[in-house]
Design a protein around this motif. Sequence first.
Motif, PDB file in Angstrom:
ATOM      1  N   SER A 172       0.838  -1.088   0.025  1.00  0.00           N
ATOM      2  CA  SER A 172       0.117  -0.080   0.113  1.00  0.00           C
ATOM      3  C   SER A 172       0.673   1.119  -0.154  1.00  0.00           C
ATOM      4  O   SER A 172       1.982   1.367   0.641  1.00  0.00           O
ATOM      5  CB  SER A 172      -0.792   0.162   1.367  1.00  0.00           C
ATOM      6  OG  SER A 172      -1.297   1.221   1.395  1.00  0.00           O
ATOM      7  N   ARG A 225       2.281   2.775   7.217  1.00  0.00           N
ATOM      8  CA  ARG A 225       1.486   2.331   8.144  1.00  0.00           C
ATOM      9  C   ARG A 225       2.111   2.465   9.494  1.00  0.00           C
ATOM     10  O   ARG A 225       3.438   2.292   9.584  1.00  0.00           O
ATOM     11  CB  ARG A 225       1.265   0.564   7.821  1.00  0.00           C
ATOM     12  CG  ARG A 225       0.456   0.407   6.719  1.00  0.00           C
ATOM     13  CD  ARG A 225      -0.861   0.750   6.830  1.00  0.00           C
ATOM     14  NE  ARG A 225      -1.776   0.630   5.773  1.00  0.00           N
ATOM     15  CZ  ARG A 225      -2.955   0.874   5.514  1.00  0.00           C
ATOM     16  NH1 ARG A 225      -3.657   1.544   6.627  1.00  0.00           N
ATOM     17  NH2 ARG A 225      -3.611   0.737   4.343  1.00  0.00           N
ATOM     18  N   CYS A 226       1.538   1.891  10.637  1.00  0.00           N
ATOM     19  CA  CYS A 226       2.074   2.257  12.080  1.00  0.00           C
ATOM     20  C   CYS A 226       3.261   0.937  12.354  1.00  0.00           C
ATOM     21  O   CYS A 226       3.057  -0.017  11.655  1.00  0.00           O
ATOM     22  CB  CYS A 226       1.009   1.596  13.249  1.00  0.00           C
ATOM     23  SG  CYS A 226       1.390   1.892  14.780  1.00  0.00           S
ATOM     24  N   THR A 259       3.977  -3.751  15.978  1.00  0.00           N
ATOM     25  CA  THR A 259       3.836  -4.911  15.444  1.00  0.00           C
ATOM     26  C   THR A 259       2.340  -5.344  15.642  1.00  0.00           C
ATOM     27  O   THR A 259       1.327  -4.988  16.445  1.00  0.00           O
ATOM     28  CB  THR A 259       4.536  -6.237  16.489  1.00  0.00           C
ATOM     29  OG1 THR A 259       5.778  -5.823  16.510  1.00  0.00           O
ATOM     30  CG2 THR A 259       4.313  -7.657  15.886  1.00  0.00           C
ATOM     31  N   CYS A 319      -0.257  -3.890  13.899  1.00  0.00           N
ATOM     32  CA  CYS A 319      -0.893  -2.851  13.939  1.00  0.00           C
ATOM     33  C   CYS A 319      -0.899  -2.389  12.340  1.00  0.00           C
ATOM     34  O   CYS A 319       0.202  -2.203  11.681  1.00  0.00           O
ATOM     35  CB  CYS A 319      -0.574  -1.602  14.913  1.00  0.00           C
ATOM     36  SG  CYS A 319      -1.664  -0.239  14.514  1.00  0.00           S
ATOM     37  N   GLY A 320      -2.077  -2.381  11.889  1.00  0.00           N
ATOM     38  CA  GLY A 320      -2.145  -2.008  10.133  1.00  0.00           C
ATOM     39  C   GLY A 320      -2.986  -0.499  10.170  1.00  0.00           C
ATOM     40  O   GLY A 320      -3.063  -0.219   8.899  1.00  0.00           O
ATOM     41  N   ARG A 321      -3.112  -0.054  11.082  1.00  0.00           N
ATOM     42  CA  ARG A 321      -3.685   1.313  11.013  1.00  0.00           C
ATOM     43  C   ARG A 321      -2.933   2.540  10.191  1.00  0.00           C
ATOM     44  O   ARG A 321      -1.425   2.352  10.562  1.00  0.00           O
ATOM     45  CB  ARG A 321      -4.338   2.037  12.312  1.00  0.00           C
ATOM     46  CG  ARG A 321      -4.974   1.117  12.952  1.00  0.00           C
ATOM     47  CD  ARG A 321      -5.806   1.792  14.301  1.00  0.00           C
ATOM     48  NE  ARG A 321      -4.875   1.532  15.223  1.00  0.00           N
ATOM     49  CZ  ARG A 321      -4.992   0.753  16.165  1.00  0.00           C
ATOM     50  NH1 ARG A 321      -5.883  -0.337  16.049  1.00  0.00           N
ATOM     51  NH2 ARG A 321      -4.054   0.714  17.103  1.00  0.00           N
ATOM     52  N   CYS A 323       0.522   5.048  14.813  1.00  0.00           N
ATOM     53  CA  CYS A 323      -0.961   5.449  14.354  1.00  0.00           C
ATOM     54  C   CYS A 323      -1.285   6.294  15.434  1.00  0.00           C
ATOM     55  O   CYS A 323      -0.609   6.703  16.407  1.00  0.00           O
ATOM     56  CB  CYS A 323      -1.806   4.225  14.113  1.00  0.00           C
ATOM     57  SG  CYS A 323      -1.888   3.410  15.868  1.00  0.00           S
TER      58      CYS A 323
END
Length: 139
Positions: free
Chosen positions: A18, A22-23, A26, A28-30, A62
């Motif tokens: 993407s 991203r954050c 570990t 965390c995909g925000r 994030c």
Amino acid sequence: MESRRGPLKSAVPSNVVSPVRRCSRTACGRPAVATLTYVYADSTAVLGPLATYAEPHCYDLCAEHSERLTAPRGWEVVRLAVDSGPTRPSSDDLEALANAVREAARPQERAAGGAGGRGAEPMEVARRGHLRVLRSPEP
């Protein structure tokens, strides 16, 4: 290239990558909204707006992880204001930039206001890091 088993396929589907940062935490995909940098010499953790470029020694966080950030014992956390405003330059920014360009293009004599040699400010002729080389004004 084809093999006996059929066409080669990528190990990672292309839709996984993407362009949004991203954050760094570990699992965390925000989306990241802030950048964390450690200043080891000062025992300080600096949390500020999302950096323009992803740096190898900085961590993107994030909103949730940046709010819950704590530093090791004896360290200080410096939180710089995260700008949530528009990322596009405003008309005031553009006008200030245009004025700065006009001022820089003005000849030195007119910019000094005709003050002559006496009382004129020294002129910067070179810069290296935080040091500046100044030329003395001619009398």
